[in-house]
Design an enzyme around this catalytic site. Sequence first.
Site, PDB file in Angstrom:
ATOM      1  N   SER A 104       0.943  -1.004  -0.272  1.00 21.21           N
ATOM      2  CA  SER A 104      -0.086  -0.002   0.114  1.00 21.21           C
ATOM      3  C   SER A 104       1.032   1.484  -0.179  1.00 21.21           C
ATOM      4  O   SER A 104       2.191   1.677   0.494  1.00 21.21           O
ATOM      5  CB  SER A 104      -0.391  -0.093   1.356  1.00 21.21           C
ATOM      6  N   TYR A 127      -1.190  -0.186  10.679  1.00 21.53           N
ATOM      7  CA  TYR A 127      -1.884  -0.680   9.070  1.00 21.53           C
ATOM      8  C   TYR A 127      -0.431  -0.518   8.420  1.00 21.53           C
ATOM      9  O   TYR A 127      -0.404  -1.798   7.811  1.00 21.53           O
ATOM     10  CB  TYR A 127      -2.734   0.006   8.548  1.00 21.53           C
ATOM     11  N   LYS A 151       2.659  -3.863   6.692  1.00 24.70           N
ATOM     12  CA  LYS A 151       2.180  -3.189   5.192  1.00 24.70           C
ATOM     13  C   LYS A 151       3.432  -3.361   4.747  1.00 24.70           C
ATOM     14  O   LYS A 151       4.450  -3.753   3.611  1.00 24.70           O
ATOM     15  CB  LYS A 151       1.753  -2.422   4.154  1.00 24.70           C
TER      16      LYS A 151
HETATM   17  C1  WQD Z   1      -9.043  10.128   0.519  1.00 21.90           C
HETATM   18  C2  WQD Z   1      -9.180  11.640   0.700  1.00 21.90           C
HETATM   19  C3  WQD Z   1      -9.500  12.479   3.147  1.00 21.90           C
HETATM   20  C4  WQD Z   1     -13.641  10.841   3.462  1.00 21.90           C
HETATM   21  C5  WQD Z   1      -6.758   5.615   3.196  1.00 21.90           C
HETATM   22  C6  WQD Z   1      -5.507   4.408   3.533  1.00 21.90           C
HETATM   23  C7  WQD Z   1      -4.433   3.760   1.995  1.00 21.90           C
HETATM   24  C8  WQD Z   1      -5.985   3.096   1.614  1.00 21.90           C
HETATM   25  C9  WQD Z   1      -6.241   3.654   1.100  1.00 21.90           C
HETATM   26  C10 WQD Z   1      -5.449   1.025   2.046  1.00 21.90           C
HETATM   27  C11 WQD Z   1      -7.837  11.962   2.820  1.00 21.90           C
HETATM   28  C12 WQD Z   1     -10.760  12.382   2.936  1.00 21.90           C
HETATM   29  C13 WQD Z   1     -12.433  11.338   3.311  1.00 21.90           C
HETATM   30  C14 WQD Z   1     -14.194  12.278   3.676  1.00 21.90           C
HETATM   31  C15 WQD Z   1     -13.023  13.435   3.216  1.00 21.90           C
HETATM   32  N1  WQD Z   1      -5.754   1.792   2.221  1.00 21.90           N
HETATM   33  N2  WQD Z   1     -11.876  12.498   3.060  1.00 21.90           N
HETATM   34  N3  WQD Z   1     -13.928  13.350   3.563  1.00 21.90           N
HETATM   35  O1  WQD Z   1      -6.753   8.350   3.503  1.00 21.90           O
HETATM   36  O2  WQD Z   1      -5.995   8.269   1.791  1.00 21.90           O
HETATM   37  O3  WQD Z   1      -5.573   5.979   2.444  1.00 21.90           O
HETATM   38  O4  WQD Z   1      -7.517   4.601   2.109  1.00 21.90           O
HETATM   39  O5  WQD Z   1      -4.499   0.113   1.572  1.00 21.90           O
HETATM   40  O6  WQD Z   1      -3.870   3.233   3.169  1.00 21.90           O
HETATM   41  O7  WQD Z   1      -4.577   5.376   4.289  1.00 21.90           O
HETATM   42  O8  WQD Z   1      -7.957   7.804   1.951  1.00 21.90           O
HETATM   43  O9  WQD Z   1     -10.287   7.436   1.234  1.00 21.90           O
HETATM   44  O10 WQD Z   1      -9.966   7.488   3.330  1.00 21.90           O
HETATM   45  O11 WQD Z   1      -9.649   9.575   1.924  1.00 21.90           O
HETATM   46  O12 WQD Z   1     -12.304  14.974   3.324  1.00 21.90           O
HETATM   47  O13 WQD Z   1     -15.472  11.799   3.868  1.00 21.90           O
HETATM   48  O14 WQD Z   1     -10.671  12.419   1.086  1.00 21.90           O
HETATM   49  O15 WQD Z   1      -9.194  12.740   4.486  1.00 21.90           O
HETATM   50  O16 WQD Z   1      -7.806  12.874   2.229  1.00 21.90           O
HETATM   51  P1  WQD Z   1      -6.117   7.838   2.192  1.00 21.90           P
HETATM   52  P2  WQD Z   1      -9.476   8.106   1.729  1.00 21.90           P
END
Ligand code: WQD
Length: 339
Positions: free
Chosen positions: A117, A141, A145
Amino acid sequence: MTWMITGGAGYIGAHVVRAMTGAGERAVVYDDLSTGLAERVPDGVPLVVGSTLDAELLDRTLLGHDVTGVVHLAAKKQVGESAARPLHYYRENVEGLRVLLDAVTAAGVPSLVFSSSAAVYGMPDVELVTEETPCAPMSPYGETKLAGEWLVRATGRATGLSTACLRYFNVAGAAAPQLADVGVFNLVPMVFERLTRGAPPRVFGDDYPTPDGTCVRDYIHVSDLAEAHVAAARALAAAAGRDLTLNIGRGEGVSVREMIDRIGAVTGHRRAPDVTARRPGDPARVVASADRAAAALGWKARHDVHDMITSAWAGWLRLHPEAAAPGPGDSSPGALTAP
Ligand code: WQD
């Protein structure tokens, strides 16, 4: 070849199974069904229900199905939960992998593709993240990985196992509605969920040092990601002793605000988002350099963000048909369209 795909009943795993069988490979799914769904496993593909901590069942499966390669996706993957339950994450993701590697090497299986990841990079302070960017995970997490990659590479060096660690960026979309992600843990489904109940989507912070102040990510269609697994599996099978570590992204940064705008346009539920506090641990920008994967595998993503959102929305409507109706706060309820 016959590939054992752990986690093959999960959202990403089910896409990998279809991509592999579509490319003419045989597949066996190994999944504990803790979050996977048996109905995602296609007819004709055997499903073995079990844990990667079960050494005896792994031995029997590898030998009984004449497995010649493994794609290991079975893992816990919620960042927030990993902070609350680190030992659970280390057990499932690291110990589960150690037991699997023991079985794989004992059975003489020559190739293993590991699901890693972008979380291994933590808070990268670069425009484009390359595989040389230092790894500094911010969550248990991400740590599991990175530790997994270490186990995989060390085993490869010690035994000659051919390995590929694929570092997924932000995965979205679906190849078909019934294969869509049913979890509501990432931006796209979280925005769908808010819009469906007439609530404004949330932006977790708009004071980041990015063009519009919201976080920038590299979104990749799950079908493209699945094709990267096929390419990696074939590269390993073609040459012994490979040791690949590859970013799987598109190299295009998209902000949270842009994503929410595009989701509004696709779903017809146009609502101004609420800006809330930053979510702890969120890096401002994480965008892949996809050059190494292109060079090593001849692979490149084909789908854009529009494809991801339309296909994810089709999957969402299958489970939430009420979402097709205009929401109470929609600014243009006439524009609703199901893809
Ligand atoms: C994306 C962006 C949030 C929801 C995570 C893991 C990563 C991988 C993918 C597994 C961020 C913002 C989100 C909302 C928002 N996981 N957001 N409002 O955090 O980039 O990655 O998932 O393998 O390891 O860390 O993904 O989709 O949670 O968020 O503003 O309602 O959207 O703050 O900037 P992230 P995400």
